[in-house]
Design an enzyme around this catalytic site. Structure first.
Site, short mmCIF file in Angstrom:
data_model
loop_
_atom_site.label_atom_id
_atom_site.label_comp_id
_atom_site.label_asym_id
_atom_site.label_seq_id
_atom_site.Cartn_x
_atom_site.Cartn_y
_atom_site.Cartn_z
N GLU A 35 -57.15 69.30 60.47
CA GLU A 35 -55.74 69.68 60.50
C GLU A 35 -55.30 70.08 59.08
O GLU A 35 -55.67 69.43 58.11
CB GLU A 35 -54.89 68.53 61.04
CG GLU A 35 -53.40 68.76 61.01
CD GLU A 35 -52.95 70.03 61.73
OE1 GLU A 35 -53.27 70.21 62.92
OE2 GLU A 35 -52.29 70.88 61.08
N HIS A 38 -49.97 69.23 59.84
CA HIS A 38 -49.26 68.07 60.40
C HIS A 38 -49.94 67.64 61.70
O HIS A 38 -50.19 68.44 62.57
CB HIS A 38 -47.79 68.42 60.69
CG HIS A 38 -47.61 69.80 61.26
ND1 HIS A 38 -46.51 70.56 61.03
CD2 HIS A 38 -48.42 70.55 62.04
CE1 HIS A 38 -46.65 71.72 61.64
NE2 HIS A 38 -47.79 71.72 62.27
N GLY A 196 -33.89 87.14 72.63
CA GLY A 196 -34.93 86.63 73.52
C GLY A 196 -34.42 85.43 74.29
O GLY A 196 -33.83 84.51 73.71
N ILE A 200 -37.71 79.04 74.65
CA ILE A 200 -37.33 78.66 73.28
C ILE A 200 -35.94 79.21 72.95
O ILE A 200 -35.06 78.49 72.46
CB ILE A 200 -38.39 79.15 72.27
CG1 ILE A 200 -39.71 78.41 72.49
CG2 ILE A 200 -37.90 78.96 70.83
CD1 ILE A 200 -40.86 78.87 71.60
N GLU A 219 -31.29 89.89 75.81
CA GLU A 219 -32.57 89.84 76.52
C GLU A 219 -32.92 91.24 77.02
O GLU A 219 -32.10 91.90 77.65
CB GLU A 219 -32.47 88.85 77.70
CG GLU A 219 -33.61 88.90 78.70
CD GLU A 219 -34.98 88.65 78.08
OE1 GLU A 219 -35.16 87.61 77.44
OE2 GLU A 219 -35.87 89.53 78.23
N VAL A 288 -44.50 84.05 70.92
CA VAL A 288 -45.40 83.55 69.88
C VAL A 288 -46.73 84.30 69.97
O VAL A 288 -47.06 84.87 71.01
CB VAL A 288 -45.63 82.02 70.01
CG1 VAL A 288 -44.36 81.24 69.76
CG2 VAL A 288 -46.22 81.66 71.36
N ASP A 327 -52.54 77.15 73.03
CA ASP A 327 -51.82 78.40 72.76
C ASP A 327 -52.75 79.52 72.26
O ASP A 327 -52.57 80.68 72.62
CB ASP A 327 -50.72 78.19 71.71
CG ASP A 327 -49.47 77.53 72.29
OD1 ASP A 327 -49.51 77.14 73.48
OD2 ASP A 327 -48.47 77.40 71.56
N ALA A 335 -47.40 72.89 76.13
CA ALA A 335 -48.16 71.74 75.65
C ALA A 335 -49.05 71.13 76.74
O ALA A 335 -50.21 70.79 76.49
CB ALA A 335 -47.20 70.69 75.11
N HIS A 461 -32.86 56.98 98.47
CA HIS A 461 -31.46 57.38 98.51
C HIS A 461 -30.62 56.41 97.69
O HIS A 461 -30.85 55.20 97.76
CB HIS A 461 -30.96 57.38 99.95
CG HIS A 461 -29.50 57.66 100.07
ND1 HIS A 461 -28.98 58.94 99.94
CD2 HIS A 461 -28.43 56.82 100.25
CE1 HIS A 461 -27.66 58.88 100.08
NE2 HIS A 461 -27.30 57.61 100.26
C1 LIG Z 1 -39.15 75.44 69.72
C2 LIG Z 1 -40.27 75.17 70.68
C3 LIG Z 1 -40.06 74.38 71.79
C4 LIG Z 1 -41.09 74.13 72.68
N1 LIG Z 1 -40.85 73.35 73.77
C5 LIG Z 1 -41.85 73.10 74.63
C6 LIG Z 1 -41.63 72.26 75.75
O1 LIG Z 1 -40.55 71.74 75.96
N2 LIG Z 1 -42.68 72.04 76.58
C7 LIG Z 1 -43.91 72.60 76.38
O2 LIG Z 1 -44.81 72.37 77.17
N3 LIG Z 1 -44.14 73.41 75.33
C8 LIG Z 1 -43.15 73.66 74.45
N4 LIG Z 1 -43.39 74.44 73.37
C9 LIG Z 1 -44.74 75.02 73.21
C10 LIG Z 1 -45.71 73.98 72.62
O3 LIG Z 1 -45.21 73.54 71.38
C11 LIG Z 1 -47.08 74.60 72.47
O4 LIG Z 1 -47.49 75.13 73.70
C12 LIG Z 1 -48.09 73.56 72.01
O5 LIG Z 1 -47.74 73.02 70.76
C13 LIG Z 1 -49.47 74.18 71.93
O6 LIG Z 1 -50.38 73.21 71.54
P1 LIG Z 1 -51.71 73.59 70.78
O7 LIG Z 1 -52.47 72.31 70.61
O8 LIG Z 1 -52.38 74.72 71.43
O9 LIG Z 1 -51.25 74.14 69.33
P2 LIG Z 1 -50.24 73.64 68.22
O10 LIG Z 1 -49.34 72.60 68.70
O11 LIG Z 1 -49.63 74.88 67.66
O12 LIG Z 1 -51.18 73.00 67.13
C14 LIG Z 1 -52.11 73.73 66.42
C15 LIG Z 1 -52.48 72.97 65.15
O13 LIG Z 1 -53.57 73.64 64.52
C16 LIG Z 1 -53.39 73.58 63.12
N5 LIG Z 1 -54.19 74.67 62.54
C17 LIG Z 1 -54.04 76.00 62.74
N6 LIG Z 1 -55.00 76.68 62.08
C18 LIG Z 1 -55.76 75.75 61.44
C19 LIG Z 1 -56.89 75.82 60.60
N7 LIG Z 1 -57.47 76.99 60.29
N8 LIG Z 1 -57.41 74.67 60.11
C20 LIG Z 1 -56.84 73.47 60.43
N9 LIG Z 1 -55.78 73.33 61.21
C21 LIG Z 1 -55.24 74.46 61.73
C22 LIG Z 1 -51.88 73.76 62.96
O14 LIG Z 1 -51.45 73.26 61.71
C23 LIG Z 1 -51.35 72.94 64.12
O15 LIG Z 1 -51.09 71.61 63.76
C24 LIG Z 1 -42.38 74.69 72.45
C25 LIG Z 1 -42.60 75.47 71.32
C26 LIG Z 1 -41.58 75.70 70.44
C27 LIG Z 1 -41.84 76.52 69.23
#
Ligand SMILES: Cc1cc2nc3c(=O)[nH]c(=O)nc-3n(C[C@H](O)[C@H](O)[C@H](O)COP(=O)(O)OP(=O)(O)OC[C@H]3O[C@@H](n4cnc5c(N)ncnc54)[C@H](O)[C@@H]3O)c2cc1C
Length: 482
Positions: A35, A38, A196, A200, A219, A288, A327, A335, A461
């Site tokens: 990581e 964070h 948009g 989000i 939109e 995104v 993602d 998530a 209920h």
């Molecule tokens: C404002 C907002 C609200 C959202 N609300 C929701 C919700 O309510 N419900 C929901 O399901 N989803 C929600 N999402 C989407 C959700 O946050 C993502 O789908 C989810 O975080 C994806 O998880 P992930 O593990 O694929 O990647 P991420 O959570 O993006 O984590 C990827 C990690 O990889 C690390 N990383 C990247 N490149 C490198 C590298 N080269 N070396 C080391 N570390 C690296 C990054 O620092 C990061 O910590 C929301 C997103 C946003 C922006």
């Protein structure tokens, strides 16, 4: 095994990465997670969780503003202290960030701090982070490993995504915000344009509107929350407009002019007219894009498409030993999709029998605006487009005792069945707490239940969930309370 050699290395500790790491450790695989910024990724630090904390403050505000409706008196007007609202949200995020650190330790997963790059099959070089966390709430956890070369039999890319920027309307952190700035404003703007209306955009629009901000949503598609069922989206739109939100659909921000402390958006509508909207800030929420750059993917010949790594139903890329989840592996960018994709991937790697490939047709989607929206499966339009002969059930919140008692009687639960087989094809909801209800239908779809099973299920209920059964009954002309 050398201290730098693993069975599995996961790059990225978002919900996809850290959940996969835990399952990997449970399966007895020597596991490390890299990581750079964070623990917990976007979801815990800048996405799902801190937005829900903000929206909780908004909800409290909405309730307080309607106190009179409940026979309660509130002297004076409720107001928000933006600093404290943001501090609470950041605190919630920090707590969960620490929780991921605890889980890594508990499961004996090595955390390697820094930026990972794939140098050759089975090898990851971790260098200095180009994106260190800037927040004191998210410190580098204790006891992590650092820069160096690490090897693994299996490498899983879980690097997530970042905000998409439109040319000419690039976020600048001051006047044009992404979700990062919108999440922790240092002042409450008086007016906002939100570009948009996906989950989000509409969640931020809803939060700021509850805080009394003059919000205009622009939109480009015909409906707000365009992936949702059109009827549900229409009801949500009306409710948002009733709360004072301005919404322009089939409209696009063509240009933004920046003032000293404001922006002017030039908005083109479908009739070719251009209107200008001046506001304190613009939130760019136009989607995104996957973090696929600087990872060494090109050199290894990894196939990508539209900014995402291409995978099969088990997270496998075209390169042996290399996988991608979450993602970075494409939509829906949620998530829970990331988590499940990771579990499927690691269970397949571990050789577990009967691992089901990812089924994207049964992933629920939730939007936590006021009113909430939740769905799973096919929309009415998609079902028709797929040539399905369907039955549609509807049940309105206005006919449900619990909803009326809560003072939340605006909303709809809609169900879609295959006429011939009774298969539940989709469920769509708008109204209070529907994000907690949708899972009932997700389970039903996963168990391949039919209308018969649902009709024979007893719902408690008085609950909002009774509307789910009523919607099913309505599809067959048997609704009891409508
Ligand atoms: C404002 C907002 C609200 C959202 N609300 C929701 C919700 O309510 N419900 C929901 O399901 N989803 C929600 N999402 C989407 C959700 O946050 C993502 O789908 C989810 O975080 C994806 O998880 P992930 O593990 O694929 O990647 P991420 O959570 O993006 O984590 C990827 C990690 O990889 C690390 N990383 C990247 N490149 C490198 C590298 N080269 N070396 C080391 N570390 C690296 C990054 O620092 C990061 O910590 C929301 C997103 C946003 C922006």
């Amino acid at each position: 095994m050398a201290d730098t050699a693993y069975d599995v290395i996961i790059i990225g500790s978002g919900p996809g990465g850290y959940v996969t790491a835990i399952r990997s450790a449970q399966l007895g695989l020597k596991t490390a997670i890299v990581e750079r910024e964070h623990l917990g990724g976007i979801c815990l630090n800048w996405g799902c969780i801190p937005t829900k904390a903000l929206l909780r403050s908004a909800e409290m505000m909405d309730h307080a503003n309607h106190a009179k409706h409940y026979g309660l008196k509130l002297e004076g007007k409720m107001s928000a202290d933006v600093k404290d609202v943001v501090a609470r949200s950041r605190g919630v995020s920090a707590r969960l960030n620490g929780g991921v650190g605890f889980l890594m330790k508990k499961n004996k997963i090595d955390v390697i701090w820094g930026e990972a790059k794939l140098t050759k099959p089975g090898e990851v070089v971790v260098g200095k982070s180009t994106k260190p966390a800037v927040e004191p709430q998210h410190p580098v956890p204790k006891g992590v490993k650092g820069e160096g070369t690490y090897t693994a039999k299996h490498i899983i890319v879980a690097t997530g995504a970042r905000p998409r920027a439109l040319p000419g309307i690039e976020p600048d952190g001051k006047l044009i915000w992404t979700y990062f700035e919108a999440m922790k404003p240092d002042f409450m703007p008086k007016s906002l344009v939100v570009m948009g209306s996906g989950a989000i955009g509409i969640e931020f629009a809803s939060f700021y509107r509850s805080m009394g901000v003059d919000v205009t949503v622009v939109e480009v598609m015909k409906n707000v929350m365009p992936v949702e069922d059109a009827e549900i989206s229409g009801i949500a739109r009306k409710a948002l407009e009733k709360r004072g939100m301005k919404i322009l659909t089939e409209a696009k921000v063509a240009k933004v002019e920046k003032g000293a402390n404001s922006i002017t958006a030039h908005v083109e509508t479908k009739d070719g007219k251009v209107q200008t909207i001046t506001a304190d800030r613009l939130i760019s929420a136009v989607g995104v894009v996957g973090n696929i750059e600087n990872l060494g993917l090109e050199a290894l010949g990894v196939k990508t498409d539209h900014g995402c790594v291409m995978i099969d139903g088990y997270g496998k890329t075209n390169v042996p030993g290399l996988y991608a989840i979450g993602d970075v592996a494409g939509p829906p960018m949620l998530a829970h999709k990331a988590e499940h994709e990771g579990v499927v991937c690691i269970e397949k790697i571990a050789g577990l029998p009967n691992v089901h490939p990812m089924d994207k047709g049964k992933i629920p989607g939730c939007t936590y605006c006021n009113p909430q929206v939740a769905s799973v499966g096919l929309t009415e339009a998609a079902a028709k487009e797929a040539g399905r002969d369907i039955r549609v059930g509807r049940f309105s919140f206005g006919a449900n005792g619990k909803a009326i008692a809560l003072g939340e009687d605006n909303g709809l639960i809609k169900t879609i069945f295959d006429k011939k087989t009774g298969e539940l094809l989709g469920a769509h909801m708008v109204g209070t707490e529907v994000t907690e209800l949708i899972q009932g239908f997700v389970v039903a779809m996963n168990l391949e239940t039919t209308e018969e099973d649902l009709m024979h299920t007893i719902f408690p209920h008085p609950t909002l969930s009774e509307m789910m059964k009523e919607s099913v009954l309505d599809a067959y002309g048997r609704a009891l309370n409508a």
